[in-house]
Design an enzyme around this catalytic site. Structure first.
Site, PDB file in Angstrom:
ATOM      1  N   LYS A 242     -15.309 102.293  68.180  1.00  0.00           N
ATOM      2  CA  LYS A 242     -16.243 101.888  67.120  1.00  0.00           C
ATOM      3  C   LYS A 242     -16.310 102.919  66.017  1.00  0.00           C
ATOM      4  CE  LYS A 242     -20.164 104.034  69.449  1.00  0.00           C
ATOM      5  NZ  LYS A 242     -21.592 104.022  69.714  1.00  0.00           N
TER       6      LYS A 242
ATOM      7  N   CYS B 279     -23.591  89.350  72.015  1.00  0.00           N
ATOM      8  CA  CYS B 279     -22.172  89.011  71.900  1.00  0.00           C
ATOM      9  C   CYS B 279     -21.682  87.948  72.895  1.00  0.00           C
ATOM     10  CB  CYS B 279     -21.281  90.247  71.920  1.00  0.00           C
ATOM     11  SG  CYS B 279     -21.771  91.550  73.045  1.00  0.00           S
TER      12      CYS B 279
ATOM     13  N   ARG C 119     -33.845  95.743  76.583  1.00  0.00           N
ATOM     14  CA  ARG C 119     -33.121  96.734  77.380  1.00  0.00           C
ATOM     15  C   ARG C 119     -34.139  97.589  78.103  1.00  0.00           C
ATOM     16  NH1 ARG C 119     -28.380  98.452  73.056  1.00  0.00           N
ATOM     17  NH2 ARG C 119     -27.598  96.327  72.812  1.00  0.00           N
TER      18      ARG C 119
ATOM     19  N   HIS D 251     -20.795  88.902  64.864  1.00  0.00           N
ATOM     20  CA  HIS D 251     -19.520  88.964  65.567  1.00  0.00           C
ATOM     21  C   HIS D 251     -18.500  88.214  64.751  1.00  0.00           C
ATOM     22  CE1 HIS D 251     -22.459  89.961  68.684  1.00  0.00           C
ATOM     23  NE2 HIS D 251     -21.550  90.877  68.945  1.00  0.00           N
TER      24      HIS D 251
ATOM     25  N   GLN E 235     -31.638  92.852  66.799  1.00  0.00           N
ATOM     26  CA  GLN E 235     -30.429  93.353  66.138  1.00  0.00           C
ATOM     27  C   GLN E 235     -30.033  92.416  65.006  1.00  0.00           C
ATOM     28  OE1 GLN E 235     -27.824  93.312  69.655  1.00  0.00           O
ATOM     29  NE2 GLN E 235     -27.656  95.522  69.417  1.00  0.00           N
TER      30      GLN E 235
ATOM     31  N   HIS F 226     -17.607  93.581  66.574  1.00  0.00           N
ATOM     32  CA  HIS F 226     -19.071  93.593  66.705  1.00  0.00           C
ATOM     33  C   HIS F 226     -19.586  94.413  65.531  1.00  0.00           C
ATOM     34  CE1 HIS F 226     -18.969  92.888  71.246  1.00  0.00           C
ATOM     35  NE2 HIS F 226     -17.721  93.156  70.947  1.00  0.00           N
TER      36      HIS F 226
ATOM     37  N   ASP G  46     -27.176  91.205  64.114  1.00  0.00           N
ATOM     38  CA  ASP G  46     -25.947  91.287  64.885  1.00  0.00           C
ATOM     39  C   ASP G  46     -24.935  90.296  64.344  1.00  0.00           C
ATOM     40  OD1 ASP G  46     -24.429  92.290  66.869  1.00  0.00           O
ATOM     41  OD2 ASP G  46     -25.471  91.299  68.523  1.00  0.00           O
TER      42      ASP G  46
END
Length: 657
Positions: free
Chosen positions: A483, A351, A380, A402, A398, A529, A400
């Site tokens: 979320k 992000c 991570r 945005h 991910q 997100h 992912d």
RNA sequence: GCCGGGUUAGCUCAGUUGGCAGAGCAACGCUCUUGUAAAGCGUAGGUCGAGGGUUCGAAUCCCUCACCCGGCUCCA
């Protein structure tokens, strides 16, 4: 003789002699009910069967084969286990022992730091069977906190619970033991064994018996990792032998679907020890499935109005200072690399970089909603003990996205995201969805309360409007915003948390993001997100378990294998394979070195959707013997016909959106 | 990170009290030429997770580490 009148759940009334109990009631209704009864619900509260009833009460009998009934069985079995352990391990301290989904556990602190071994379980189980055979009664008593403290003087964990409850500081762990009662309730099985408990319990241990101790584990007292570590024993308990066997069978079935096992068997991927913990390499067969997953995802995102971006794996630490990740998640990030012009970190999230793309030039309201999409690989540093196959991994990708939008666009955008997410998931065979709405963690958040409320409300309203079932998870949000998580149910009824949609007023603020509105003023966008698969690795793991390794034809690494009956048919088999390749199908060929039956068996074990056998008859007229996965063998199928069927099948599998 | 259990051939797993490293399947070779879930014979395959220690001698006993499994805690 005085009588009392009791109302039953069906609205009928029943008269019983004064002093009657729920047992009396159950017996008066029928002997089968009396036999199945384990507790009662009196005016909405769970009670022991032996508790005296008063006139005018609403009473429902709880039977062993209901969820509430099994809960009672499991809780009572936990007490039996505690008694067995205190007998076998004199000086053992016991703490809490609740019923949980499918079973129960109890936490112990053994003298001298002794730990349980798997072998101890057999002894404990045997002692438990003795206790059950002895048919000890569960006798309830209530006493004042001071008396309870005296009774449990040599049980420090029990004393802690009593003190917390009596001082009004009980939490959910304590409540499982005691509820929030003003007086302390206890259940006594023998003069020696008595346990703190709110109940209810079965009338006597003889009502139990269909149980099994499953595993030993360490568990922190009150979940506090700085506190003492106790020894936990997990068990399962059921109303009948059949129900217990069924449960054990379900566990076996789940074990057969274990993605770690199937990933090796099907040669999909591996975790080489030389690579380090929590890091996977994808083999060709897993790789092709991943490519198909990603291709499909990209196509859907393209059609869904997303724009593709790419960002690097490393970033200057300043970026994560700005985003806040370093202050909240430093421990979970890979350690920094010192370089000439600063400190760099492997990225734990995409992000911040997407925010930089938004911020790279002035934005107009006409561009919003701006949907950026990336298959972004993140790292991570998951703690060693938390790694788990593909489900918890240290390097993963991910899917992912945005989305930057205006406040007016927010709700429609969330609703369309819900729609998009579930539509894509349906193509992967998931049809049963539920949602969780996670709200602010008061200990861990950035931004104003007002923004949090607006964001949470937008998510909640979207769920309501979309009419998706959801639960609230208090305090489970990310630090930057609330979320929605989407859970799916798999082929054997397990739920997996996959997608997430997070509403964020805070990162745009931290990054100073702005767009120029129709009013020619600068405004701050709202950021959503969204991860759909979540992690590709984890989603792949879920798919393996969902399909038990038998991927649908559109996703299968190999869609068909051609088997010539004998060497003489090799040439024709090659022609068949070439034609299928031309049609874009993934096909290979197993030469006639081994017997046909053996090659079929191998193909079946590889879970290939179609085994195509070609022999004399087929060479002559251009046909195939088609042996589909999980279906009947069909001889003499024309090659064109087979192609048509497979193409149609794949189209149908992807047409579920 | 914490508690417990593990790691022997590509896979599944034996290996006694510390005394020559084993089997089945897979792989490879030969024979068989096969019509729907395991043909026969043979060959090769090992730093017993890594390192250190005890011992005349260690897969086996002890220590450290890595990795895996079951939990706990954590999970942007």
């Amino acid at each position: 003789m005085a009588e009392i009148t009791i109302s039953l759940p069906d609205g009928s009334q029943r008269s019983l002699p004064a002093g009657a109990t729920a047992t009396t009631l159950a017996e008066s209704i029928g002997s089968r009910l009396a036999k199945a009864a384990v507790a009662a619900v009196v005016d909405g509260e769970e009670r022991d069967l032996g508790a005296p009833l008063a006139g005018g009460q609403q009473v429902a009998i709880v039977t062993a084969d209901s969820e509430a009934g099994r809960h009672v069985l499991r809780h009572s079995t936990a007490h039996v286990m505690a008694q067995a352990v205190t007998q076998l391990f004199p000086g053992a301290k016991f703490s809490i022992g609740p019923a949980i989904a499918d079973g129960f556990y109890y936490d112990f602190d053994l003298p001298g730091g002794r730990t349980f071994t798997e072998a101890d379980l057999a002894d404990i189980e045997a002692r438990m069977r003795d206790i059950i055979k002895a048919d000890q009664p569960f006798v309830r008593d209530e006493l004042a906190a001071a008396d309870a403290l005296r009774l449990f003087a040599d049980q420090p964990y029990k004393c802690e619970i009593i003190q917390r409850v009596s001082s009004g500081a009980a939490d959910s762990d304590d409540a499982a033991e005691l509820g929030n009662a003003e007086t302390i309730s206890i259940y006594r099985n023998t003069p020696e064994f008595v346990d703190l408990c709110r109940g209810p319990h079965v009338p006597s241990t003889g009502r139990l018996g269909h149980f099994k101790l499953m595993k030993v584990a360490g568990a922190y007292w009150r979940g506090n990792e700085k506190g003492p570590m106790l020894q936990r024993i997990y068990g399962t308990a059921w109303e009948s032998k059949a129900a217990l066997d069924q449960h054990l069978h379900r566990l076996e079935e789940a074990e057969k679907r274990d993605h770690r096992k199937l990933a090796v068997e099907l040669d999909l991927l591996s975790f080489p020890q030389q690579l380090g913990g929590g890091l996977a390499v994808w083999h060709p067969k897993g790789g092709i499935v991943r490519k198909l997953m990603e291709d499909y995802s990209r196509e859907r995102h393209l059609n869904g109005g997303y724009q593709f971006v790419f960002t690097p794996h490393l970033a200057n630490g300043n970026l994560f200072e700005t985003s806040g990740h370093l202050s909240w998640y430093k421990d979970g990030m890979y350690p920094p690399m010192e370089m000439d012009n600063g400190t760099y970190y492997p990225k734990p999230m995409n992000c911040p970089m997407h925010c930089l793309i938004f911020d790279s030039r002035q934005r107009s309201y006409r561009e919003l909603p701006l949907r950026l999409f990336e298959l972004g690989t993140v790292y991570r540093y998951e703690r060693a003990g938390t790694l788990h196959g593909l489900m918890r991994i240290r390097g993963f990708t991910q899917d992912d996205s945005h989305i930057y939008c205006t406040e007016e666009q927010l709700q429609d955008e969330i609703i369309s995201l819900l729609d998009f997410v579930m539509s894509v998931l349906r193509a992967f065979g998931f049809t049963d969805f539920t949602a969780n709405l996670s709200t602010k963690d008061p200990q861990k958040y950035v931004g104003t309360d007002e923004n949090w409320e607006r964001a949470t409300e937008a998510l909640r309203m979207s769920l309501e409007k979309y009419d998706l079932d959801y639960k609230i998870k208090e305090g489970d949000a990310a630090f930057y915003g609330p979320k929605i998580d989407i859970d799916v149910k798999d082929a054997i009824g397990r739920t997996w948390q996959l997608s997430t949609i997070q509403c964020d007023f805070n990162l745009p603020e931290r990054f100073g993001l702005e767009y120029v509105g129709a009013d020619n003023n600068r405004h701050r966008p709202i950021m959503l997100h969204r991860a759909l698969f979540g992690s590709i690795e984890r989603f792949f793991g879920v798919l393996i378990e969902h399909y038990a390794g038998a991927f649908p034809t559109w996703l299968a690494p190999l869609q068909a294998r051609v088997l010539p009956v004998a060497e003489a048919h090799q040439h024709y088999a090659e022609e068949v394979m070439a034609r299928l390749h031309q049609e874009g199908l993934r096909v290979d060929l197993a030469e006639a070195n081994d017997q046909l039956g053996k090659r079929i068996r191998a193909a079946k074990m590889e879970k290939i959707p179609y085994v195509l056998v070609v022999g004399d008859d087929d060479v002559a007229v251009g046909t195939l013997g088609v042996n589909p996965r999980g279906g009947e063998v069909e001889r003499g199928v024309a090659l064109d016909e087979f192609v048509r069927r497979v193409v149609d099948e794949v189209r149908a599998q992807l047409a579920v959106v």
